[in-house]
Design an enzyme around this catalytic site. Structure first.
Site, short mmCIF file in Angstrom:
data_model
loop_
_atom_site.label_atom_id
_atom_site.label_comp_id
_atom_site.label_asym_id
_atom_site.label_seq_id
_atom_site.Cartn_x
_atom_site.Cartn_y
_atom_site.Cartn_z
N ASN A 35 10.54 -39.19 2.41
CA ASN A 35 9.23 -38.70 1.96
C ASN A 35 8.11 -39.31 2.81
O ASN A 35 7.20 -38.61 3.25
CB ASN A 35 8.97 -39.05 0.50
CG ASN A 35 9.74 -38.16 -0.46
OD1 ASN A 35 10.38 -37.20 -0.05
ND2 ASN A 35 9.68 -38.49 -1.74
N ASP A 77 22.84 -39.38 -5.40
CA ASP A 77 22.73 -38.53 -6.60
C ASP A 77 23.73 -37.38 -6.65
O ASP A 77 23.87 -36.73 -7.68
CB ASP A 77 21.32 -37.91 -6.70
CG ASP A 77 20.22 -38.96 -6.75
OD1 ASP A 77 20.55 -40.13 -7.04
OD2 ASP A 77 19.05 -38.61 -6.51
N THR A 99 19.99 -39.38 -0.43
CA THR A 99 19.88 -38.70 -1.72
C THR A 99 21.19 -37.99 -2.06
O THR A 99 21.66 -38.04 -3.20
CB THR A 99 18.69 -37.70 -1.70
OG1 THR A 99 17.50 -38.44 -1.45
CG2 THR A 99 18.55 -36.93 -3.00
N GLU A 153 0.84 -1.21 0.00
CA GLU A 153 0.00 0.00 0.00
C GLU A 153 0.87 1.25 0.00
O GLU A 153 0.62 2.21 -0.74
CB GLU A 153 -0.90 0.03 1.25
CG GLU A 153 -1.78 -1.19 1.45
CD GLU A 153 -1.11 -2.28 2.30
OE1 GLU A 153 0.06 -2.61 2.04
OE2 GLU A 153 -1.78 -2.79 3.21
N GLU A 212 12.69 -32.67 -0.78
CA GLU A 212 13.00 -33.37 -2.04
C GLU A 212 13.92 -34.51 -1.67
O GLU A 212 15.12 -34.30 -1.51
CB GLU A 212 13.74 -32.45 -3.00
CG GLU A 212 12.90 -31.44 -3.70
CD GLU A 212 13.69 -30.75 -4.81
OE1 GLU A 212 13.92 -31.37 -5.84
OE2 GLU A 212 14.09 -29.60 -4.60
N ARG A 227 11.48 -24.38 -6.06
CA ARG A 227 12.46 -24.25 -4.96
C ARG A 227 12.60 -22.81 -4.51
O ARG A 227 12.69 -22.53 -3.32
CB ARG A 227 13.84 -24.72 -5.45
CG ARG A 227 13.98 -26.20 -5.46
CD ARG A 227 15.39 -26.58 -5.89
NE ARG A 227 15.45 -28.00 -6.13
CZ ARG A 227 16.28 -28.58 -6.99
NH1 ARG A 227 17.14 -27.86 -7.68
NH2 ARG A 227 16.27 -29.88 -7.14
C1 AOF Z 1 4.21 -6.83 4.56
N1 AOF Z 1 3.92 -6.31 3.34
O1 AOF Z 1 2.58 -5.30 1.91
C2 AOF Z 1 1.75 -5.80 4.06
C3 AOF Z 1 2.03 -6.35 5.34
O2 AOF Z 1 7.62 -6.68 9.31
P1 AOF Z 1 6.76 -5.46 9.16
O3 AOF Z 1 6.94 -4.50 10.25
O4 AOF Z 1 6.96 -4.86 7.81
O5 AOF Z 1 5.22 -5.92 9.26
C4 AOF Z 1 4.80 -7.07 8.68
C5 AOF Z 1 3.31 -7.27 8.89
O6 AOF Z 1 2.53 -6.25 8.27
C6 AOF Z 1 2.81 -8.56 8.26
O7 AOF Z 1 2.94 -9.64 9.12
C7 AOF Z 1 1.34 -8.25 7.98
O8 AOF Z 1 0.59 -8.51 9.13
C8 AOF Z 1 1.32 -6.76 7.75
N2 AOF Z 1 1.10 -6.38 6.32
N3 AOF Z 1 3.28 -6.86 5.52
O9 AOF Z 1 5.32 -7.28 4.77
C9 AOF Z 1 2.75 -5.78 3.05
N4 AOF Z 1 0.56 -5.24 3.76
ZN ZN Z 2 1.31 -2.21 6.05
#
Ligand code: AOF
Ligand code: ZN
Length: 355
Positions: free
Chosen positions: A293, A210, A206, A63, A287, A194
């Site tokens: 597994n 491999d 593995t 945002e 993997e 991955r």
């Molecule tokens: C994100 N990206 O676009 C939105 C999030 O680690 P912080 O302080 O950046 O906060 C992370 C938290 O913010 C995340 O767990 C979620 O609840 C909220 N929204 N987080 O990293 C974003 N919109």
């Molecule tokens: Zn936010």
């Protein structure tokens, strides 16, 4: 007439939410432990005037990324796949910026499961007089952030497992020959899968059989008796490596040894899974061969099953899931089908655990 207008609006929001999901995917592999988030801003004529996404852990939320590109957002609509945050974390609350910028309507995809937010973001917006619409396309939004949801709701690492088999479910011939069951097309997709997870996990068998490189920033090896050779095996050539074993704790350059309890001559998988979470590894892709597994199956949230148009007969070859024999179909492990993708001539089926 009015309901027709609402229908058109709803269709428009669904389309925009899909766009948010696509934008959010640009953050795959770089945002963990945070969620994948994309955002679209529309002016009062319904034209897209800005987009944004969360690109990297610690950096701007989606945002903020979208809003900071605009001088004026008064009267605009903001669409985002996750409830805007209300807390001071690495960045100030997105809800505050949305209010400050004069956004009129917020359309969200799912409520945030992070207890620091959990409805508080939506409330903050409503209290400021903003029209809040949602959840829109909630199932797709939840699927996109399935790792983030498991981490917050269960406080556990998300476990995915990839296997590539013949039509009769074999991963190698009886003497271990497995190169290659699937095509280069399918193997390129495996490299993509991955990159979506924090770490990849395999067994000493593995590594020894491999000698794969398994290019990844974080690799986990289950090696009870420390049989793998840190100088010889390719897996040790790059990345951070955790070696779960029964003998020692310690650190040697990029290798971390974790002493692990043993039951039935096997390392305890629940210890391993808990340790991954407490080490900050939020998701892992297993993997390995049939034995590991099979042991991991009870912990698996998602299964990637590649099938090649090849057949080995019943008495030759190793199966993709070892374990105890099951007598009744009603006792088998049931998975929920998600989707099929084609990597000709191979097929990828994706399943989720159904519970
Ligand atoms: C994100 N990206 O676009 C939105 C999030 O680690 P912080 O302080 O950046 O906060 C992370 C938290 O913010 C995340 O767990 C979620 O609840 C909220 N929204 N987080 O990293 C974003 N919109
Ligand atoms: Zn936010």
């Amino acid at each position: 007439m009015i309901s027709y207008k609402i229908q058109i609006m709803e269709q428009q929001y669904v389309k925009l939410m899909k766009q948010c999901i696509e934008l959010a995917k640009s953050g795959f592999g770089s945002v963990s432990p945070n969620p994948l988030v994309g955002c679209v801003v529309l002016n009062s004529n319904g034209e897209i005037i800005s987009t944004g996404y969360h690109a990297k852990y610690g950096e701007n939320h989606a945002e903020r990324d979208a809003l900071l590109k605009l001088d004026d957002a008064r009267g605009c609509t903001l669409v985002v796949n996750l409830e805007p945050c209300s807390h001071y974390g690495k960045t100030p609350p997105c809800a505050d910026l949305i209010i400050e910028k004069g956004i009129k309507t917020v359309v969200y995809g799912m409520r945030d499961v992070n207890s620091l937010v959990a409805g508080n973001g939506l409330k903050k917006l409503q209290d400021a007089g903003i029209e809040v619409i949602g959840p829109v396309l909630e199932d797709e939004c939840k699927k996109l952030n399935e790792v983030f949801i498991k981490n917050h709701v269960k406080k556990q690492t998300f476990v995915a497992l990839k296997t590539a088999t013949t039509i009769d479910g074999k991963i190698a011939t009886s003497n271990g020959d497995s190169k290659w069951i699937t095509s280069e097309n399918a193997r390129a997709k495996v490299r993509e899968i991955r990159a979506m997870y924090d770490a990849i996990l395999t067994s000493s068998s593995t590594v020894i059989a491999d000698n794969p490189t398994m290019e990844h920033k974080c690799k986990i090896i289950l090696d009870r008796e420390l049989k793998t050779d840190t100088n010889h095996h390719n897996i040790y050539k790059n990345g951070k490596i955790f070696v779960f074993n029964a003998l020692k704790d310690g650190k040697d350059n990029n290798i971390i040894y974790i002493k692990t309890p043993v039951t039935d001559n096997k390392l305890k998988i629940d210890f391993v899974v808990e340790k991954l979470y407490s080490s900050g590894i939020m998701s892992v892709l297993v993997e390995a061969g049939g034995i590991l597994n099979g042991s991991f199956l009870p912990y698996v949230d998602k299964l990637y099953h590649f099938t090649a148009p090849k057949i080995l007969s019943d008495n030759s070859g190793k199966s993709c899931f070892g374990g105890k024999s099951i007598e009744k179909i009603s006792d088998c492990i049931n998975l929920e089908y998600e989707k099929t993708e084609l990597y000709p001539p191979d097929i990828l089926n994706i399943y989720n655990k159904s519970f």
